[in-house]
Write a protein that holds these residues in place. Structure first.
Motif, PDB file in Angstrom:
ATOM      1  N   SER A  66       0.822  -1.216   0.000  1.00 37.01           N
ATOM      2  CA  SER A  66       0.000   0.000   0.000  1.00 37.01           C
ATOM      3  C   SER A  66       0.857   1.267   0.000  1.00 37.01           C
ATOM      4  CB  SER A  66      -0.931   0.004   1.217  1.00 37.01           C
ATOM      5  OG  SER A  66      -0.172  -0.004   2.423  1.00 37.01           O
ATOM      6  N   GLN A  67       2.072   1.185   0.549  1.00 34.89           N
ATOM      7  CA  GLN A  67       2.960   2.355   0.581  1.00 34.89           C
ATOM      8  C   GLN A  67       3.986   2.325  -0.543  1.00 34.89           C
ATOM      9  OE1 GLN A  67       2.452   4.895   2.606  1.00 34.89           O
ATOM     10  NE2 GLN A  67       0.695   3.782   3.482  1.00 34.89           N
ATOM     11  N   GLN A  68       3.801   1.389  -1.514  1.00 34.99           N
ATOM     12  CA  GLN A  68       4.656   1.312  -2.699  1.00 34.99           C
ATOM     13  C   GLN A  68       6.137   1.187  -2.322  1.00 34.99           C
ATOM     14  OE1 GLN A  68       3.763   4.674  -5.207  1.00 34.99           O
ATOM     15  NE2 GLN A  68       1.670   3.988  -5.632  1.00 34.99           N
ATOM     16  N   ALA A  69       6.403   0.173  -1.520  1.00 35.54           N
ATOM     17  CA  ALA A  69       7.788  -0.047  -1.079  1.00 35.54           C
ATOM     18  C   ALA A  69       8.690  -0.405  -2.245  1.00 35.54           C
ATOM     19  CB  ALA A  69       7.812  -1.159  -0.026  1.00 35.54           C
ATOM     20  N   LEU A  70       8.187  -1.141  -3.208  1.00 31.68           N
ATOM     21  CA  LEU A  70       9.002  -1.530  -4.361  1.00 31.68           C
ATOM     22  C   LEU A  70       9.376  -0.316  -5.199  1.00 31.68           C
ATOM     23  CD1 LEU A  70      10.273  -3.790  -6.036  1.00 31.68           C
ATOM     24  CD2 LEU A  70       8.079  -4.036  -7.231  1.00 31.68           C
ATOM     25  N   ALA A  71       8.431   0.595  -5.393  1.00 32.03           N
ATOM     26  CA  ALA A  71       8.725   1.797  -6.181  1.00 32.03           C
ATOM     27  C   ALA A  71       9.722   2.704  -5.473  1.00 32.03           C
ATOM     28  CB  ALA A  71       7.430   2.561  -6.466  1.00 32.03           C
ATOM     29  N   GLN A  72       9.735   2.669  -4.149  1.00 39.87           N
ATOM     30  CA  GLN A  72      10.668   3.496  -3.395  1.00 39.87           C
ATOM     31  C   GLN A  72      12.013   2.814  -3.172  1.00 39.87           C
ATOM     32  OE1 GLN A  72       8.966   5.706   0.003  1.00 39.87           O
ATOM     33  NE2 GLN A  72       6.998   4.730  -0.483  1.00 39.87           N
ATOM     34  N   GLY A  73      12.144   1.572  -3.664  1.00 42.60           N
ATOM     35  CA  GLY A  73      13.396   0.855  -3.490  1.00 42.60           C
ATOM     36  C   GLY A  73      13.603   0.286  -2.113  1.00 42.60           C
ATOM     37  N   ALA A  74      12.554   0.236  -1.305  1.00 36.63           N
ATOM     38  CA  ALA A  74      12.660  -0.309   0.052  1.00 36.63           C
ATOM     39  C   ALA A  74      12.438  -1.820   0.011  1.00 36.63           C
ATOM     40  CB  ALA A  74      11.658   0.376   0.969  1.00 36.63           C
ATOM     41  N   TRP A  75      13.388  -2.540  -0.581  1.00 31.74           N
ATOM     42  CA  TRP A  75      13.253  -3.985  -0.728  1.00 31.74           C
ATOM     43  C   TRP A  75      13.247  -4.702   0.618  1.00 31.74           C
ATOM     44  CZ3 TRP A  75      17.231  -6.497   1.568  1.00 31.74           C
ATOM     45  CH2 TRP A  75      18.422  -5.783   1.755  1.00 31.74           C
ATOM     46  N   TRP A  76      13.886  -4.119   1.630  1.00 34.09           N
ATOM     47  CA  TRP A  76      13.968  -4.758   2.937  1.00 34.09           C
ATOM     48  C   TRP A  76      12.623  -4.805   3.653  1.00 34.09           C
ATOM     49  CZ3 TRP A  76      16.245  -0.132   1.513  1.00 34.09           C
ATOM     50  CH2 TRP A  76      15.646   1.031   2.007  1.00 34.09           C
ATOM     51  N   TRP A  77      11.648  -4.062   3.122  1.00 38.47           N
ATOM     52  CA  TRP A  77      10.345  -4.034   3.772  1.00 38.47           C
ATOM     53  C   TRP A  77       9.540  -5.301   3.472  1.00 38.47           C
ATOM     54  CZ3 TRP A  77       6.868   0.968   3.529  1.00 38.47           C
ATOM     55  CH2 TRP A  77       5.851   0.870   4.499  1.00 38.47           C
ATOM     56  N   PHE A  78       9.670  -5.852   2.273  1.00 38.75           N
ATOM     57  CA  PHE A  78       8.853  -7.008   1.887  1.00 38.75           C
ATOM     58  C   PHE A  78       9.655  -8.284   1.656  1.00 38.75           C
ATOM     59  CE2 PHE A  78       9.865  -4.468  -1.864  1.00 38.75           C
ATOM     60  CZ  PHE A  78      10.410  -5.401  -2.727  1.00 38.75           C
ATOM     61  N   VAL A  79      10.951  -8.195   1.386  1.00 33.37           N
ATOM     62  CA  VAL A  79      11.742  -9.406   1.123  1.00 33.37           C
ATOM     63  C   VAL A  79      11.829 -10.321   2.346  1.00 33.37           C
ATOM     64  CG1 VAL A  79      14.066 -10.230   0.593  1.00 33.37           C
ATOM     65  CG2 VAL A  79      13.024  -8.454  -0.821  1.00 33.37           C
ATOM     66  N   PRO A  80      12.109  -9.825   3.572  1.00 32.98           N
ATOM     67  CA  PRO A  80      12.173 -10.737   4.722  1.00 32.98           C
ATOM     68  C   PRO A  80      10.881 -11.508   4.963  1.00 32.98           C
ATOM     69  CG  PRO A  80      13.192  -8.649   5.276  1.00 32.98           C
ATOM     70  CD  PRO A  80      12.516  -8.454   3.959  1.00 32.98           C
ATOM     71  N   ALA A  81       9.731 -10.841   4.834  1.00 37.20           N
ATOM     72  CA  ALA A  81       8.457 -11.546   5.020  1.00 37.20           C
ATOM     73  C   ALA A  81       8.250 -12.593   3.936  1.00 37.20           C
ATOM     74  CB  ALA A  81       7.301 -10.536   5.022  1.00 37.20           C
ATOM     75  N   GLY A  82       8.610 -12.256   2.695  1.00 37.24           N
ATOM     76  CA  GLY A  82       8.494 -13.249   1.629  1.00 37.24           C
ATOM     77  C   GLY A  82       9.394 -14.450   1.844  1.00 37.24           C
TER      78      GLY A  82
END
Length: 350
Positions: free
Chosen positions: A258-274
């Motif tokens: 929802s906060q567009q982490a991928l577009a902001q380059g914040a890969w660390w926000w979703f990669v650990p959960a995945g």
């Protein structure tokens, strides 16, 4: 390929031509000693431990905000921070409890119902079989995920326990059908008939004669239900159906998307959960593979059974290979071949 019978007798004495390749010594915990099953059990045990102690060892409050916005992984924040300065590592640890609670609770509920309905219908037969089979067919066609969405959107503050119960109550029918079919094949076996002839009660026959032979199928159904429950919980949280106030891995992915982490380059926000989701799925799949190898002798021992021939060589027995046993000749001494005769009629070499 022909293998002399005497070579088999060297491995298994006093067996003769009816000898078979030596089977590995039976071990009490053969399932646990398998590499795949042991690895999967260790990983699942690690997740279960984190589910218990995760909120206690989390370095930060997962809801606490700070001024370090969207910071990459560092010594202070191992998995970085969110757009509000929340610690992602703490969210992962705290969210493990909800995922494991839903998965294990739904697995236990669905397994208990499938065993009760499937084994009872298969063993008793008659009107019980017809009624319980009709009940299984009704639940078999109920769409679980839409029902979960309706229940969670209707019930206010539907927590993880409600989601787990809904998944468990709608996921037992397929396992019950499989257990019923297996019970029908076991109910007329000789050992069951002998127990019935000696006056054993119905519950003792089911518990001590039939259920031990269904252990692997029950375990496989439990693992499959846990996988489905975990993925359903994460999916519901990711699409925003379940409560986003309680942390789990799907909630982390929901806020990151929802906060567009991928577009902001914040890969660390979703990669650990995945990665946590993928590792848990891998662990459950390894346990399922271990169960398959434990049940099927062909998968367990194919390509690993060896026998020793008379000349000391090891022959590997592969899947689909059937050895042909031949007896050695009565006189194993070498036969002297006649010397070739030359044109003059004399033997060569004289």
């Amino acid at each position: 390929m022909s293998i002399p019978t005497s070579s088999i007798e060297q491995v298994i004495p006093k067996q003769g031509a009816m000898a078979q390749p030596s089977a590995p010594r039976r071990r009490r915990w053969r399932f646990v000693t398998g590499g795949k099953a042991a690895t999967g059990l260790v990983l699942v045990a690690g997740y279960a431990l984190l589910a218990v102690i995760g909120p206690w060892i989390a370095p930060y409050d997962p809801d606490a905000r700070s001024g370090e916005l969207l910071q990459p992984p560092s010594a202070q924040h191992w998995f970085g921070t969110t757009h509000l300065g929340q610690d992602v590592f703490s969210q992962i640890l705290v969210g493990t409890r909800g995922v494991m609670l839903v998965g294990l609770t739904a697995g236990v509920v669905a397994t208990v119902l499938s065993v009760l309905v499937g084994v009872t219908a298969g063993y008793l037969g008659g009107a019980y079989d017809d009624g319980l089979s009709a009940l299984s067919n009704v639940f078999l066609v109920i769409p679980a995920l839409p029902l979960i969405i309706i229940v969670t959107s209707t019930v206010t503050d539907a927590g993880d326990l409600v989601v787990a119960l809904v998944i468990g109550l709608t996921s037992w029918a397929w396992g019950a059908r499989v257990l019923r079919a297996q019970t029908l094949s076991l109910r007329r076996r000789d050992y069951v008939e002998a127990a019935r002839a000696t006056g054993e009660s119905t519950w003792r026959i089911i518990v001590f004669e039939i259920l031990p032979n269904l252990t692997a199928i029950i375990a496989s159904g439990f693992v499959g239900t846990v996988v489905f429950a975990v993925m359903s919980e994460i999916t519901l949280a990711f699409i925003g159906i379940s409560s986003v106030s309680s942390w789990n891995w799907g909630t982390i992915l929901f806020w990151a998307q929802s906060q567009q982490a991928l577009a902001q380059g914040a890969w660390w926000w979703f990669v650990p959960a995945g990665l946590a989701i993928a590792l848990l799925g891998t662990a459950l799949a390894l346990i399922n593979f271990g169960i398959d190898e434990f049940v099927s002798p062909r998968l367990r021992s194919g390509g690993r059974t060896r026998i020793r021939t008379a000349d000391g060589h090891l022959v590997r027995m592969r899947v689909g290979f059937t050895p042909v046993l031949t007896r050695p000749p009565a006189d194993p001494s070498p036969v002297r071949r006649p010397a070739p005769v030359t044109a003059s009629g004399e033997e060569a070499g004289r």
